[in-house]
Each structure stands twice: as C-alpha cells, then as structure tokens.
Motif scaffolding. Structure first.
Motif, PDB file in Angstrom:
ATOM      1  N   ASP A 259       0.014 -18.991 -44.961  1.00 15.77           N
ATOM      2  CA  ASP A 259       0.413 -18.141 -46.087  1.00 15.77           C
ATOM      3  C   ASP A 259      -0.760 -17.367 -46.683  1.00 15.77           C
ATOM      4  OD1 ASP A 259       3.007 -18.922 -45.773  1.00 15.77           O
ATOM      5  OD2 ASP A 259       2.928 -20.485 -47.320  1.00 15.77           O
ATOM      6  N   HIS A 260      -1.923 -18.030 -46.854  1.00 14.71           N
ATOM      7  CA  HIS A 260      -3.029 -17.333 -47.525  1.00 14.71           C
ATOM      8  C   HIS A 260      -3.592 -16.211 -46.646  1.00 14.71           C
ATOM      9  CE1 HIS A 260      -5.078 -20.178 -44.936  1.00 14.71           C
ATOM     10  NE2 HIS A 260      -6.264 -19.626 -45.214  1.00 14.71           N
ATOM     11  N   LYS A 262      -1.661 -14.584 -44.366  1.00 10.37           N
ATOM     12  CA  LYS A 262      -0.592 -13.579 -44.375  1.00 10.37           C
ATOM     13  C   LYS A 262      -0.671 -12.724 -45.633  1.00 10.37           C
ATOM     14  CE  LYS A 262       4.442 -13.116 -44.185  1.00 10.37           C
ATOM     15  NZ  LYS A 262       5.731 -13.832 -44.131  1.00 10.37           N
ATOM     16  N   TYR A 263      -0.959 -13.370 -46.772  1.00  7.43           N
ATOM     17  CA  TYR A 263      -1.057 -12.644 -48.046  1.00  7.43           C
ATOM     18  C   TYR A 263      -2.204 -11.606 -47.965  1.00  7.43           C
ATOM     19  CZ  TYR A 263      -1.761 -11.718 -53.000  1.00  7.43           C
ATOM     20  OH  TYR A 263      -1.897 -11.106 -54.234  1.00  7.43           O
ATOM     21  N   GLU A 266      -1.097  -8.692 -45.646  1.00  6.82           N
ATOM     22  CA  GLU A 266      -0.121  -7.801 -46.276  1.00  6.82           C
ATOM     23  C   GLU A 266      -0.759  -6.971 -47.384  1.00  6.82           C
ATOM     24  OE1 GLU A 266       2.874 -10.552 -47.428  1.00  6.82           O
ATOM     25  OE2 GLU A 266       3.979 -10.377 -45.514  1.00  6.82           O
ATOM     26  N   LEU A 267      -1.731  -7.568 -48.092  1.00 11.14           N
ATOM     27  CA  LEU A 267      -2.450  -6.829 -49.144  1.00 11.14           C
ATOM     28  C   LEU A 267      -3.216  -5.655 -48.519  1.00 11.14           C
ATOM     29  CD1 LEU A 267      -2.845  -7.197 -52.237  1.00 11.14           C
ATOM     30  CD2 LEU A 267      -5.017  -8.322 -51.717  1.00 11.14           C
ATOM     31  N   THR A 270      -0.678  -2.946 -47.607  1.00 13.36           N
ATOM     32  CA  THR A 270      -0.087  -2.301 -48.782  1.00 13.36           C
ATOM     33  C   THR A 270      -1.044  -1.278 -49.389  1.00 13.36           C
ATOM     34  OG1 THR A 270       1.177  -4.311 -49.255  1.00 13.36           O
ATOM     35  CG2 THR A 270       0.948  -2.702 -51.049  1.00 13.36           C
ATOM     36  N   ALA A 283      -5.541  -8.649 -55.783  1.00 14.30           N
ATOM     37  CA  ALA A 283      -4.954  -9.949 -55.408  1.00 14.30           C
ATOM     38  C   ALA A 283      -4.556 -10.740 -56.669  1.00 14.30           C
ATOM     39  CB  ALA A 283      -5.958 -10.746 -54.583  1.00 14.30           C
ATOM     40  N   ASP A 284      -3.638 -11.677 -56.511  1.00 15.71           N
ATOM     41  CA  ASP A 284      -3.194 -12.527 -57.628  1.00 15.71           C
ATOM     42  C   ASP A 284      -3.205 -13.990 -57.175  1.00 15.71           C
ATOM     43  OD1 ASP A 284      -2.195 -13.457 -59.999  1.00 15.71           O
ATOM     44  OD2 ASP A 284      -0.101 -12.910 -59.532  1.00 15.71           O
ATOM     45  N   ARG A 295     -10.765 -13.873 -45.212  1.00 19.27           N
ATOM     46  CA  ARG A 295      -9.375 -14.176 -44.845  1.00 19.27           C
ATOM     47  C   ARG A 295      -8.872 -13.220 -43.769  1.00 19.27           C
ATOM     48  NH1 ARG A 295      -6.004 -15.900 -50.332  1.00 19.27           N
ATOM     49  NH2 ARG A 295      -7.476 -17.517 -51.029  1.00 19.27           N
TER      50      ARG A 295
END
Length: 326
Positions: A259-260, A262-263, A266-267, A270, A283-284, A295
């Motif tokens: 997940d981290h 993938k985040y 995707e960031l 985007t 990032a959040d 990452r």
C-alpha cells in the motif's frame, strides 16, 4: 562601431610633439607601406598609402624631420583593387634617407625586419611604431565571433618585431602566415581595445569597449536562456520517464503492490509535473523528498524483480520512443 577608416582617421590626427615618436612612426610607415627601388643607379624610396591625410602626414614628417622633399600622386583607378592603397609617396634620391631611417644596413642592403633602434625605444615610441603600422597596413574587424586587429607585414621578421613591441607594451599579439602573407593578429576583444587606446585612437577605443560589453552581456543572457531551456528539457524528460515506469510497475505488480509503495506511485502519476519536494508536501501525512524518492525507487525495483522472475518486460518497456530526442 569603429571601422578601419574611422581608426585611421583618428590616428592621423594624433599630435606627436616628441621627435623620437615622429621618427618611429614615420620609419614604420615607410617600412610596412614602402619599398626601395633602384632608378637610374639611385635608390628611390616609395610608400603606397590609403588616404590623402596619411599622405600629408608622411610628407610633412619627411620635410620637417629630414628636410626631404617628396612627390605624391594618385594611382590610376584601373591599377588598384577595392581597399588597396590609392596613393604613392616617392623620394627619388632616397639612399641617405633610408640609411637615416635604418631601412638600409651598412652594406646598402634593405633590412628584413624593423630598425633595431625602434623596437628598443620608449613606451611612447613603441606606441608610435604600432600607430605607424596601423596607418600603413592595419585593419580592424568589429567585436563579434571574428573580432580582430591585424597588421599586414612584408616579412616574418617585421611581423616578429611588431609582436615584440606589443609585448613590451603589455599587449599580447601573435604572428601568423596566412595564405602566404605575414600578419600580426590581436584577437581578444579587450586587448584590441587596449591597443587602440595605446596607439592614440581613444574615441575608437571607447566605442569598441561599449560595443564589446554590449555583445558580452547579450551573449551571457543567451547562454542563461539556453541553460534554462536545457534544464527544463531535462526535467520534462525525467518526469515522462518516471511516470512511464511507475505506470508499468503498478501494472506488473497489480494487487501485490504494498500500500505505501502504491500510494507513492499514484501520487507521482497524479502530479506528473511536480518535483519530489512538492510530491512530499502533497502526501498525507507529508513526506520528505528522500522518503518519497525512496518509495518510488523501491516500487520500480520490486516491479523489475517480479517482471524478471515472470519473464515479462520490466518498467522500462513503457518508455516512449521519442524520449531521447526531447
């Protein structure tokens, strides 16, 4: 911009009250622009000059310094080419004058270079040598890619004598043989301005330096613009490359991507044009530049390892063909 006629018109008006300076200038003019000829058993001295003011200056110095009467005439237009000397100054019985000027040695042979006493003179006399050389056979090309100050010399020895005189004045000049002609060259823009001032062309020097500095400023601005453009191209290329590889990585890993990672991927997709610093702030919770870069790097490495194990193309398979030409 100062042209060759402009410089010569200014130099011909330079006042030289010292006899030594006038003699140095005159001897150099006659050496570079002249020649010794035998007419009816007598040695005649001739000099081919470009403009009436230079002719008048030479004839005046001959009369006042040596008490010599000279003749002057304009050459027929058909016998001259554009830019070539248009006038001839002649002293028919010139052997005594040639000896006084140092243009003949003790055996009545024409010298190869310049008279020794000229090149060992004072700084003012050395400046007069260069002034005489420019009046006789000098040209100047305005500042730019091929800016130059040139003196055409009759022999290599004369050219080397001028180079030595320039060196004693603190100016670097070079001697070159170009298409069979011996030339003394100054190519550095700042040094050309310095020599113009030394010769006495103060107005031309001021114009030259102003034009040179304007060109340098413009060239610097152009280099900075080109540098910025190159940086923008590199940044755009890096962004396209990163996004293409991240898309392929997410495609390879599918649901197996952590997940981290993938985040982070995707960031990146985007905000394609954002820097790593900007991605971190978006990032959040916020991440540092190194954290977001790490990452994305691990995401690509994990995808490439998986692709190798499965025998399928890795993350670089998505790079566009035209990327290298950006």
């Amino acid at each position: 911009m100062p042209s060759t006629p402009d410089v010569k018109n200014e130099l011909v008006r330079v006042v030289t009250p010292q006899v030594g300076e006038r003699m140095s200038e005159l001897a150099t003019v006659l050496r570079l622009a002249g020649g010794l000829h035998t007419i009816s058993g007598r040695i005649a001295l001739e000099a081919e000059l470009h403009t009436p003011p230079i002719v008048q200056r030479v004839r005046k110095d001959l009369a006042e310094l040596y008490g010599v009467r000279s003749d002057a005439k304009q050459m027929p237009a058909a016998s001259t080419r554009p830019g070539a000397p248009q006038f001839v100054v002649r002293v028919l019985d010139g052997e005594t004058l040639a000896r006084q000027l140092g243009l003949l040695d003790q055996k009545r042979r024409p010298i190869r270079g310049l008279p020794n006493r000229l090149t060992t003179g004072s700084p003012a006399e050395l400046a007069a040598i260069w002034r005489g050389a420019f009046l006789a056979r000098g040209t100047v090309t305005p500042p730019g890619r091929s800016a130059s100050l040139e003196i055409l010399c009759p022999t290599n020895e004369a050219a080397m004598a001028l180079v030595g005189a320039a060196g004693r004045l603190g100016v670097q000049a070079k001697s070159r043989e170009i298409r069979g002609q011996h030339k003394v060259l100054i190519r550095d823009g700042e040094t050309i301005g310095q020599m113009l001032g030394i010769m006495g062309a103060v107005e031309a020097q001021a114009k030259w330096d102003e034009l040179r500095k304007a060109r340098e400023t413009r060239n610097t601005a152009n280099r900075l613009v080109n540098f910025d453009d190159a940086n923008l191209r590199r940044s755009a290329q890096a962004s396209v490359s990163a996004c293409a590889r991240v898309e392929r990585a997410l495609e390879i890993l599918g649901d197996e991507v952590p997940d981290h990672l993938k985040y982070a991927g995707e960031l990146r997709l985007t905000h394609r044009d954002a820097s790593l610093d900007e991605l971190g702030t978006k990032a959040d919770p916020p991440l540092t530049k190194d954290a977001i870069a790490g990452r994305i790097r691990r995401l690509l490495a994990l995808a490439d390892k998986s692709a190798e194990q499965r025998g399928i193309p890795g993350t670089e398979a998505n790079l566009p063909d035209e990327l290298d030409s950006m």
